[in-house]
Design a protein around this motif. Structure first.
Motif, PDB file in Angstrom:
ATOM      1  N   HIS A 166      50.413  54.718  34.612  1.00 26.19           N
ATOM      2  CA  HIS A 166      50.616  54.012  35.875  1.00 26.19           C
ATOM      3  C   HIS A 166      50.862  52.526  35.572  1.00 26.19           C
ATOM      4  O   HIS A 166      50.004  51.849  35.009  1.00 26.19           O
ATOM      5  N   GLU A 167      52.019  52.032  35.966  1.00 25.51           N
ATOM      6  CA  GLU A 167      52.362  50.636  35.756  1.00 25.51           C
ATOM      7  C   GLU A 167      52.535  49.975  37.120  1.00 25.51           C
ATOM      8  O   GLU A 167      53.483  50.272  37.857  1.00 25.51           O
ATOM      9  N   VAL A 168      51.597  49.104  37.477  1.00 22.90           N
ATOM     10  CA  VAL A 168      51.685  48.389  38.749  1.00 22.90           C
ATOM     11  C   VAL A 168      52.678  47.245  38.574  1.00 22.90           C
ATOM     12  O   VAL A 168      52.447  46.320  37.788  1.00 22.90           O
ATOM     13  N   THR A 169      53.780  47.295  39.303  1.00 23.31           N
ATOM     14  CA  THR A 169      54.871  46.346  39.088  1.00 23.31           C
ATOM     15  C   THR A 169      54.871  45.187  40.069  1.00 23.31           C
ATOM     16  O   THR A 169      55.491  44.154  39.815  1.00 23.31           O
ATOM     17  N   GLU A 170      54.211  45.351  41.224  1.00 31.02           N
ATOM     18  CA  GLU A 170      54.191  44.272  42.210  1.00 31.02           C
ATOM     19  C   GLU A 170      52.986  44.440  43.127  1.00 31.02           C
ATOM     20  O   GLU A 170      52.688  45.554  43.571  1.00 31.02           O
ATOM     21  N   VAL A 171      52.284  43.341  43.398  1.00 28.47           N
ATOM     22  CA  VAL A 171      51.160  43.346  44.326  1.00 28.47           C
ATOM     23  C   VAL A 171      51.301  42.164  45.277  1.00 28.47           C
ATOM     24  O   VAL A 171      52.084  41.236  45.032  1.00 28.47           O
ATOM     25  N   GLU A 172      50.550  42.204  46.363  1.00 33.80           N
ATOM     26  CA  GLU A 172      50.580  41.101  47.316  1.00 33.80           C
ATOM     27  C   GLU A 172      49.773  39.918  46.785  1.00 33.80           C
ATOM     28  O   GLU A 172      48.680  40.092  46.226  1.00 33.80           O
ATOM     29  N   SER A 173      50.305  38.728  46.951  1.00 33.36           N
ATOM     30  CA  SER A 173      49.601  37.519  46.525  1.00 33.36           C
ATOM     31  C   SER A 173      48.287  37.393  47.274  1.00 33.36           C
ATOM     32  O   SER A 173      48.210  37.619  48.487  1.00 33.36           O
ATOM     33  N   ASN A 174      47.241  37.080  46.524  1.00 33.52           N
ATOM     34  CA  ASN A 174      45.895  36.870  47.065  1.00 33.52           C
ATOM     35  C   ASN A 174      45.287  38.136  47.647  1.00 33.52           C
ATOM     36  O   ASN A 174      44.299  38.070  48.384  1.00 33.52           O
ATOM     37  N   GLY A 175      45.861  39.286  47.310  1.00 30.17           N
ATOM     38  CA  GLY A 175      45.290  40.552  47.755  1.00 30.17           C
ATOM     39  C   GLY A 175      44.220  41.044  46.797  1.00 30.17           C
ATOM     40  O   GLY A 175      43.937  40.422  45.758  1.00 30.17           O
ATOM     41  N   LEU A 176      43.643  42.198  47.122  1.00 32.90           N
ATOM     42  CA  LEU A 176      42.575  42.756  46.291  1.00 32.90           C
ATOM     43  C   LEU A 176      43.072  43.081  44.887  1.00 32.90           C
ATOM     44  O   LEU A 176      42.391  42.823  43.898  1.00 32.90           O
ATOM     45  N   LEU A 177      44.262  43.668  44.786  1.00 32.30           N
ATOM     46  CA  LEU A 177      44.797  44.016  43.470  1.00 32.30           C
ATOM     47  C   LEU A 177      45.195  42.776  42.681  1.00 32.30           C
ATOM     48  O   LEU A 177      45.176  42.766  41.447  1.00 32.30           O
ATOM     49  N   ASP A 178      45.559  41.714  43.373  1.00 28.37           N
ATOM     50  CA  ASP A 178      45.979  40.483  42.704  1.00 28.37           C
ATOM     51  C   ASP A 178      44.816  39.784  42.008  1.00 28.37           C
ATOM     52  O   ASP A 178      45.025  39.015  41.072  1.00 28.37           O
ATOM     53  N   THR A 179      43.603  40.049  42.438  1.00 26.18           N
ATOM     54  CA  THR A 179      42.437  39.404  41.821  1.00 26.18           C
ATOM     55  C   THR A 179      42.163  39.928  40.417  1.00 26.18           C
ATOM     56  O   THR A 179      41.491  39.264  39.626  1.00 26.18           O
ATOM     57  N   GLY A 180      42.648  41.136  40.110  1.00 25.16           N
ATOM     58  CA  GLY A 180      42.390  41.733  38.805  1.00 25.16           C
ATOM     59  C   GLY A 180      41.016  42.355  38.677  1.00 25.16           C
ATOM     60  O   GLY A 180      40.645  42.853  37.604  1.00 25.16           O
ATOM     61  N   SER A 181      40.245  42.360  39.745  1.00 26.72           N
ATOM     62  CA  SER A 181      38.884  42.910  39.693  1.00 26.72           C
ATOM     63  C   SER A 181      38.852  44.421  39.883  1.00 26.72           C
ATOM     64  O   SER A 181      37.827  45.057  39.639  1.00 26.72           O
ATOM     65  N   ILE A 182      39.962  45.008  40.339  1.00 24.24           N
ATOM     66  CA  ILE A 182      40.046  46.454  40.534  1.00 24.24           C
ATOM     67  C   ILE A 182      40.543  47.098  39.252  1.00 24.24           C
ATOM     68  O   ILE A 182      41.609  46.745  38.731  1.00 24.24           O
TER      69      ILE A 182
END
Length: 371
Positions: A166-182
């Motif tokens: 699984h390669e995440v190619t784009e996330v929303e800025s300042n979203g949960l996935l953007d924090t890198g904590s998930i």
């Protein structure tokens, strides 16, 4: 997967659109691209609808090996392949070989998937708010290969190899996935081995009229094999189909999933979808543990028409001991209509509407029953 109904949808739609006849070996034939006594290749159109994809369409084919038959279930070895584009701008390519050896004593069930898939994420837990919704793009390569041995009557046991990238190619800025904590927010590679055991007495797999289906799976992802995360997954799927008179039946399913270890969000138990929790977006709630219990009443008021009513309840949780708080249970009620495509074959068009709690709902159009 999100649209696992496609494995049934492909062959069924091809039969309905291209016409059918039977030869002396009871093999259903269609207009073909190529055929001889050893194989048959058919072309297949595809159309479906789910909340996760919107309308999807595409094409593919199915190659049947006419000499490789399972003598127990009268099923042929085949390779199914498809390419799909959805109105949510998703691309899905699939190849599914199913090969019977020893006249059905052994079975190889494989699946390759390529997805370019814009999707939605609300976070992890049973009570994530709607306001958390964010869009992310992901490209997935997945390969599953299972080898099963037929045991005494209706029993099967085997082993499974799993590879998923699984390669995440784009996330929303300042979203949960953007924090890198998930875990898995950037990428996840899952490589593992597993064991599969099932007991199956259903009269058919697409729209059973009677019988039982009990399956247990254990899957182990290990860094030794190349996995980026190490975790274990256990799945239990119990189904029963009980006739009620001559025209109706009650269908029951209890599904549970438990994960232990460092689990990326892509591998967490996913609540929702057109099969296990109609009325909820697939993956609306994610966590390490999940159960879903559903009951469905099916009334065949005419030979080729059926009305269905279903009710379900379930939830996800980090720990099993957090289950069964009445405030956290996610329930759904729904109705559906079925139409039998062929008079002499149990293949049904399905339309369902499910209404969950807190404004969740879903419309589903596809082939055969949800379970």
């Amino acid at each position: 997967m999100r649209i696992r109904l496609l494995h049934i949808l492909l062959f069924s739609v091809s039969l309905s659109l291209f016409g059918q006849r039977k030869d002396e070996n009871n093999v259903i034939k269609t207009d073909t691209i190529a055929s001889n006594k050893n194989y048959q290749l058919i072309a297949i159109p595809i159309a479906f609808y789910t909340p996760e994809t919107d309308f999807g369409f595409g094409g593919g084919g199915q190659l049947f090996f006419l000499s490789e038959k399972n003598r127990y279930k009268n099923r042929l070895s085949n390779i199914l392949f498809s390419g799909i584009y959805t109105l949510n701008e998703q691309i899905i390519l699939e190849v599914t070989p199913q090969v019977y050896l020893g006249s059905g004593d052994y079975f190889i069930d494989a699946h390759y998937l390529l997805e370019v898939y814009p999707n939605l994420f609300w976070g992890i837990g049973n009570n994530t708010p709607d306001a958390n919704e964010e869009v992310y793009n992901q490209t997935t390569h997945a390969l599953n290969i299972a080898f099963l041995k037929r045991l005494p009557s209706n029993l099967n046991f085997g082993f499974q190899f799993t590879y998923k990238n699984h390669e995440v190619t784009e996330v929303e800025s300042n979203g949960l996935l953007d924090t890198g904590s998930i875990t898995g927010s950037n990428s996840a590679i899952i490589v593992g081995l597993g064991a599969v055991f099932n007991y199956d007495t259903r009269d058919n797999t697409g729209s059973p009229n009677k019988g039982y289906y009990y399956q247990a799976k254990a899957q182990f992802a290990s860094k030794i094999l190349g996995s980026s995360n190490q975790f274990n997954k256990f799945i239990l799927d119990l189904r029963e189909y009980l006739p009620v008179g001559k025209k109706s039946l009650l269908a029951f399913q209890l599904y549970s999933e438990s994960n232990f270890g460092d689990v990326p969000f892509q591998a967490l138990a996913s609540y929702g979808g057109g099969n296990r929790a109609r009325g909820y977006f697939f993956g609306r709630f994610l966590d390490k543990n999940m159960y879903v219990s559903q009951t469905e009443y099916r009334w065949r008021f005419k030979p080729r028409w059926t009305i269905n009513a279903f009710a379900l309840a379930g939830e996800v949780a980090e720990k099993p001991e957090d289950f069964f708080n009445i405030k956290n249970i996610k329930s759904s009620l729904g109705l559906g209509v079925r139409f039998k495509i062929f008079k002499d074959k149990d293949t049904w068009l399905r339309f369902d509407y499910g209404q969950g709690v807190q404004g969740n709902s879903g419309i589903y159009f596809g082939i055969n029953e949800a379970f």
